[in-house]
Design an enzyme around this catalytic site. Structure first.
Site, PDB file in Angstrom:
ATOM      1  CD  GLN A 255      69.185  61.789 140.073  1.00 12.96           C
ATOM      2  OE1 GLN A 255      70.258  61.218 140.220  1.00 12.96           O
ATOM      3  NE2 GLN A 255      68.539  61.788 138.925  1.00 12.96           N
ATOM      4  CG  HIS A 258      69.609  56.167 140.603  1.00 18.91           C
ATOM      5  ND1 HIS A 258      69.689  55.215 139.628  1.00 18.91           N
ATOM      6  CD2 HIS A 258      69.101  57.273 140.006  1.00 18.91           C
ATOM      7  CE1 HIS A 258      69.255  55.718 138.477  1.00 18.91           C
ATOM      8  NE2 HIS A 258      68.884  56.962 138.675  1.00 18.91           N
ATOM      9  CD  GLU A 324      75.117  61.436 137.507  1.00 20.20           C
ATOM     10  OE1 GLU A 324      74.658  61.423 138.668  1.00 20.20           O
ATOM     11  OE2 GLU A 324      75.230  60.406 136.818  1.00 20.20           O
ATOM     12  CG  HIS A 325      71.391  63.984 136.374  1.00 23.11           C
ATOM     13  ND1 HIS A 325      71.754  63.038 137.308  1.00 23.11           N
ATOM     14  CD2 HIS A 325      71.341  63.334 135.182  1.00 23.11           C
ATOM     15  CE1 HIS A 325      71.905  61.862 136.716  1.00 23.11           C
ATOM     16  NE2 HIS A 325      71.672  62.012 135.427  1.00 23.11           N
ATOM     17  CG  ASP A 358      67.906  59.027 134.029  1.00 21.97           C
ATOM     18  OD1 ASP A 358      69.026  59.558 133.933  1.00 21.97           O
ATOM     19  OD2 ASP A 358      67.254  59.008 135.103  1.00 21.97           O
ATOM     20  CG  HIS A 418     115.411  69.126 118.187  1.00 18.93           C
ATOM     21  ND1 HIS A 418     116.054  68.174 118.938  1.00 18.93           N
ATOM     22  CD2 HIS A 418     114.082  68.926 118.375  1.00 18.93           C
ATOM     23  CE1 HIS A 418     115.155  67.427 119.566  1.00 18.93           C
ATOM     24  NE2 HIS A 418     113.949  67.872 119.250  1.00 18.93           N
TER      25      HIS A 418
END
Lengths: 430, 430
Positions: A255, A258, A324-325, A358, A418
């Protein structure tokens, strides 16, 4: 300066809140800059695209749109095989997400849901250093399976020509066209359309702050739909001493690789194990010094090891964090996973590092970040499908139900029209 | 001044574009006004809620949050029965939307989707003249079926006390609490939470411009998720002379009854039939003069009858329009419906006026407007569920797939850590 190891519990509010801020990128200054670009593309079309591309990319475009099949590519066969294997797995996982339209009889009437695809999609793929061809698979395949007919790739032009891998992926995925315009002007081209680019009603895929600001602004105006905004990548790992500390350290660093905003948070109950992972991180910095400063910033500033009193507390915090993960590497992974409520994608057991998802396992890697998975899902076939509900009411049922409609519409002050629209059908025949 | 009857075809761009503008409400002036309110509620909690309620509603609140079961209600048994029948049908239709988590083996690995509910929800219910208790059923039931644990109703206080119907619905739907604060301050209370109100991460339901602006602003900031913005109500009707022109006129007027911004668009191939419907509208204005000016403004200014050369053209335009409600009353309804791609909810056949779905058939009446159904769905169980994807990779599969991951991560410049996190597991045992 090792990674912070923090003893935590459900009461360490101040300490934990730091990880729960779910901070979104502040796009306001980028938004101010892109507004004139959007307007120029909206009003002047291709001409504006060509001007901005010359200004921002230093490239003179002959055409802003290409047919992928018109371009020759030359790619290593092994690379092709790798992407084809990934494609096949991603397709299998997303095929399983197909929806069947259905109907059933409820209170005498036929009610149902018909699933239909969105009409058109642009997938944005950044250029330059952030070339992630795997994201093209992740954006296009679920849309193809949903049945989206018009799919285009938007990507910045390159002086040396478009990367072969992008072009080849567009060929095998049968993407309708490649729009060779990057940044906010590329997003504007997709959203508004120009003389040579059809507009698309949905845009997904990661990009820089200008791309994110353009997507977000246009979505706010109701002009396009978008995927959830992509923030820095994050992993949370729930692990105990049954896990290999070196592998855990590798997963945290993948991670960190990134960017320095990325975060890796290990939740454990064992302080000794925490220390082993910390030591493995230090060893890895020595063994693999590429992008060292970035990785260290991510690990030292944005990551942590939290030692909780019990595995239940680890699970509680993971659900608060909604990462996220999420990796689970414990003595009883199934028990832990059964209690997970909020996460983008979960990686269970020792042989499931995030990198497998990934690239190749088949799950989608376009995931909600910044606690988004408490309310949002990863990209999937459902992202590109809508539920069109329908009903066919019988005359008998209409007659039976009219008195109820009458009472309900009276209560809402909508009985005149209606109520009448039902009543008239009880009184007359067709 | 009858309703405009326009001869149209696929080339009448200028004429048709008017109906395709998909105009959203401009919320910018409302947004400017609500920002200080949001900030005050965020920082000063209950105190700010009490002050704003005194200022805007002229009501001195003792408490901003009520347990529905603490309030006595007195409701007509027939009204209860009507709402219970609606509840039962809405539950049946939404029960059919439940999702089962699943897993399957793909390339040797276990992959799957686990469906989990969002953590918390606020349903906004406007007060005063716009009291729509049916919307409470529509907002709460799908969330309950999705498994959302914490559901609160946000509604403005009333001088004469909360309407019995709202309180009773909260009782039978087991809503956790009623927040008696309206407008932007009510939305802020739901989004940020206060001393006595838990924050919720999702807010749905219609409201005035301030409510819409607050929801939209907070969603843009990533603080809450929301349903698609609610614009004026619309119906599109595809009909031919097999339909009863009087009934069609009634159906158009039941949209007009919502407000002068509402629109009703009839698509047909038969000019004589168009004229009959136009005459029925005029007769109805005489027969039912309640809210006449509003209904006439809606019909004369925002509605139309479009006569196309073929039924295929009618379908084409309906799909372009992507109406909130679509009625199909033709000789061959199934054939027409099979070609419908974009609509919120579809009403098939002569006995399915929109009012049946508004109240009692079981479909949801919280629907995308302003062409939103080209990319969005009505409220449903899926609105409140997330797909948590997961994978458990085997050692054998990891070994087989590693060479592919290596090539792919090299191409993306992420081989050092992403590649290593897989490689290390091929070299060592746990």
């Amino acid at each position: 300066m090792p990674i912070p190891i923090l003893r935590s519990d459900r009461n360490s509010k101040k300490e934990l809140d730091r990880f729960l801020s779910g901070a979104k990128e502040d796009l306001s200054s980028a938004t101010a800059k892109i507004l004139p670009i959007l307007e120029a593309v909206r009003t002047r079309g291709d001409k504006a695209l060509i001007e901005y591309t010359e200004k921002f990319d230093g490239i003179q475009l002959h055409s802003v749109s290409l047919d992928p099949h018109s371009i020759q590519t030359d790619l290593n066969q092994n690379v092709k095989e790798a992407f084809l294997r990934a494609k096949s797995n991603i397709e299998a996982f997303h095929e399983a997400q197909r929806r069947e339209s259905w109907s059933r009889t409820i209170d005498g009437n036929r009610l149902g849901v018909k699933y239909t695809p969105i009409p058109s999609l642009s997938v944005y793929a950044p250029g330059g250093k952030a070339l992630y061809p795997s994201s093209v698979l992740m954006g296009v395949i679920p849309a193809k399976i949903a049945g989206v007919k018009n799919i285009q790739l938007i990507t910045p032009p390159q002086k040396e020509g478009l990367p072969d891998i992008l072009v080849w992926l567009c060929q095998i995925l049968e993407v309708n066209r490649i729009v060779t315009v990057g940044g906010a002007q590329g997003i504007a081209a997709g959203a508004y359309g120009t003389e040579s680019i059809p507009k698309s009603e949905f845009i997904v895929g990661p990009g820089n702050a200008y791309v994110a600001a353009a997507k977000s602004y246009l979505a706010g105006q109701g002009i396009i739909g978008i995927d959830s905004p992509a923030g820095p990548s994050e992993v949370c790992i729930i692990a105990d001493s049954s896990a290999n500390p070196k592998w855990i350290a590798c997963d945290m660093l993948s991670q960190a690789e990134h960017g320095e905003d990325s975060s890796a948070i290990l939740l454990t109950t064992e302080e000794d194990f925490a220390k082993e992972v910390s030591e493995e991180l230090e060893k890895a910095f020595v063994a693999r010094p590429k992008r060292l400063e970035m990785k260290q910033n991510s690990i030292y500033k944005n990551s942590a090891i939290l030692v909780f009193p019990s595995i239940e507390d680890c699970i509680w915090f993971s659900n608060e964090l909604a990462p996220e993960h999420l990796e689970i590497q414990t003595k009883d992974n199934e028990s832990v996973f059964s209690k997970i409520e909020h996460a983008g994608s979960v990686f269970i057991g020792p042989y499931s590092p995030v990198a497998m998802g990934d690239y190749i396992s088949g799950t989608n890697h376009i995931l909600p970040t910044a606690r988004g998975s408490r309310i949002y899902s990863s990209l999937g076939v459902d992202t590109f499908l809508k539920r069109v509900t329908f009903q066919e009411v019988t005359k008998e049922s209409l007659q039976t139900l009219y008195p109820f409609v009458k009472l309900m519409s009276e209560l809402e002050g909508l009985d005149e029209e209606h109520g009448t629209s039902v009543k008239v059908r009880t009184e007359e025949s067709l």
